[in-house]
Write an enzyme that holds these catalytic residues in place. Structure first.
Site, short mmCIF file in Angstrom:
data_model
loop_
_atom_site.label_atom_id
_atom_site.label_comp_id
_atom_site.label_asym_id
_atom_site.label_seq_id
_atom_site.Cartn_x
_atom_site.Cartn_y
_atom_site.Cartn_z
N SER A 298 -0.67 36.53 -32.97
CA SER A 298 -1.12 37.92 -32.96
C SER A 298 -2.10 38.16 -34.12
O SER A 298 -3.11 37.47 -34.21
CB SER A 298 0.08 38.87 -33.02
OG SER A 298 -0.32 40.19 -32.72
N ASP A 381 0.00 39.55 -21.42
CA ASP A 381 -0.02 40.13 -22.76
C ASP A 381 -0.86 41.40 -22.76
O ASP A 381 -2.09 41.34 -22.60
CB ASP A 381 -0.59 39.10 -23.75
CG ASP A 381 -0.38 39.50 -25.20
OD1 ASP A 381 -0.24 40.70 -25.47
OD2 ASP A 381 -0.35 38.60 -26.06
N HIS A 410 3.47 39.31 -24.95
CA HIS A 410 3.13 39.15 -26.37
C HIS A 410 4.26 38.42 -27.09
O HIS A 410 4.86 38.94 -28.04
CB HIS A 410 2.85 40.51 -26.99
CG HIS A 410 2.07 40.44 -28.27
ND1 HIS A 410 0.83 39.87 -28.35
CD2 HIS A 410 2.36 40.83 -29.54
CE1 HIS A 410 0.39 39.93 -29.59
NE2 HIS A 410 1.30 40.49 -30.33
#
Length: 431
Positions: A298, A381, A410
């Site tokens: 991320s 995601d 995610h």
């Protein structure tokens, strides 16, 4: 006193029994299964995608169920909404096609016995041909070389404290404070070192998004690396709760701070923190003097790519679903990644802010990578969209490999995480 002790024990046992009786179910009672035409969820341009929909209860189709659906380009307004009756719990929805590389998204929900169940699927159309929308400034390299040169004048002023209470039988843990960017400005990290008095590769592990108290990560040290897991806001993990909450409130939407000023944008310090982290790791006497790796997911995946693009000392990276990628996507009628800064939600699309972001967009650092990399993302995601993450991946010209688990959102599967660590170990000669 004995009676009180028996009563206390009774309460503990009763609480344990109650908790056991109310353990949350790991799966939904009703599941909506969405199946693409191809196991990799990839289609050719102009090829129509038909998604099979199965509504299952106890693993068997639910009869006479109605679903609501909507589909269109990923994370944009849907092109079509509708309902579909499934007599035998199974049906199909044609979600159309694309004549340019990208993703289409189908969202489905149903209501059974008063409960709403949902699922979604993103499918790709020539995803490895997706091109970024963000511009590369002509003075990009000069801007960052100047920033690094100025930053190198700031003393590291490292403070390293051993934390026996956080250490393990095989790993020593230290809390580290480093000065960076400006005199009197610091950031923190946990250093984890194997207890074997040997030389090791060093591993920088930057953080995901948000303002959180970091915790030590000993996994990498257990795998043969000297690792350094950091935060980006100058928040010590030992700060008291009241001060921490005050700091977190002040840093809400920190990604937008000075977004209209490339020289003072919030992420300038953050990106330079990565360089300073590598300064620190390579100063350690246990460093093997050869292998410097970076890995994260991320925002951490973004900072991993940034580190490789900005610091030529890095040898290998493993980046998962990098944020801050192709931020101008929303200005070009397609999705972008976290933090969605130019989406309708934030109304940030001024010329100054768009220009600043060109110096910080992860795609432009990906274009500068010259070392081998391991990458991974999932198609479902909605935080770091596959359109944005593949914009970055496709911009990398160096040796690379990618593991795509289409069904993941995610997050990543343990199998993929293990594969990335094994890849880094092999590259660094760790047996």
């Amino acid at each position: 006193m004995k009676l009180l002790s028996y009563f206390s024990l009774f309460l503990v046992l009763l609480t344990a029994k109650t908790n056991a009786q109310n353990t949350p179910a790991p799966i939904k009672l009703v599941q909506i299964m969405l199946t693409a035409d191809y196991p990799d969820w990839n289609y050719k341009l102009n090829e129509e995608a038909t998604i099979k929909v199965s509504v299952l209860k106890y693993g068997s189709p639910v009869e006479n169920v109605e679903i609501e659906y909507q589909y269109g380009p990923e994370q944009l307004n849907p092109e079509k909404k509708g309902t579909l009756a499934l007599a035998n719990g199974v049906g199909e929805i044609n979600i159309g096609t694309m004549n340019i590389p990208g993703f289409r998204q189908l969202r489905v929900q149903t209501k059974i016995d008063g409960y709403v169940y949902k699922n979604e699927i993103n499918v790709g159309f020539a995803p490895f041909e997706i091109k970024p929308t963000v511009n590369l400034p002509k003075d990009f390299d000069a801007f960052w070389e100047k920033a690094k040169a100025e930053n190198s004048k700031i003393p590291m002023d490292a403070v390293v404290n051993h934390k026996s209470e956080l250490s393990t039988a095989n790993v020593d843990v230290y809390l580290v404070r480093l000065q960076n960017y400006k005199l009197g400005q610091y950031f923190y990290g946990y250093l984890s070192k194997p207890k074997d008095d040997k030389k090791h590769p060093v591993l920088f592990n930057p953080p995901g998004a948000g303002v959180k108290k970091i915790v030590p990560v000993t996994t990498y040290a257990e795998k043969g690396f000297i690792s350094f897991t950091t935060e980006i806001h100058g928040v010590s993990p030992e700060i008291n709760d009241a001060d921490f909450e005050s700091t977190r409130a002040k840093l809400k939407d920190y990604w937008a701070i000075h977004l209209d000023d490339k020289n003072n944008y919030y992420y300038k310090k953050v990106y330079l923190d990565g360089v300073r982290a590598i300064d620190f790791l390579t100063s350690l006497p246990e460093f093997d003097q050869k292998n410097i790796v970076v890995t994260g997911g991320s925002q951490g995946g973004a900072l991993t790519i940034v580190a490789a693009g900005i610091d030529k000392r890095v040898n290998y990276i493993a980046s998962f679903y990098p944020a801050l990628s192709d931020n101008t996507g929303y200005l070009n009628n397609r999705s972008a990644g976290w933090p969605f800064m130019f989406s309708d939600k934030y109304q940030n699309n001024t010329p100054e802010k768009i220009k600043t972001m060109e110096y910080y967009d992860v795609v432009n650092f990906a274009r500068k990578i010259s070392i081998p990399g391991f990458y991974s993302t999932g198609y479902n995601d909605n935080t770091c969209s596959p359109t944005s993450t593949l914009s970055a991946f496709n911009s990398v010209k160096a040796s690379k490999e990618i593991v795509i688990t289409p069904i993941s959102a995610h997050w990543r599967f343990a199998e993929t995480d293990d594969k990335s660590i094994q890849w880094l170990q092999e590259k660094c000669g760790i047996e």
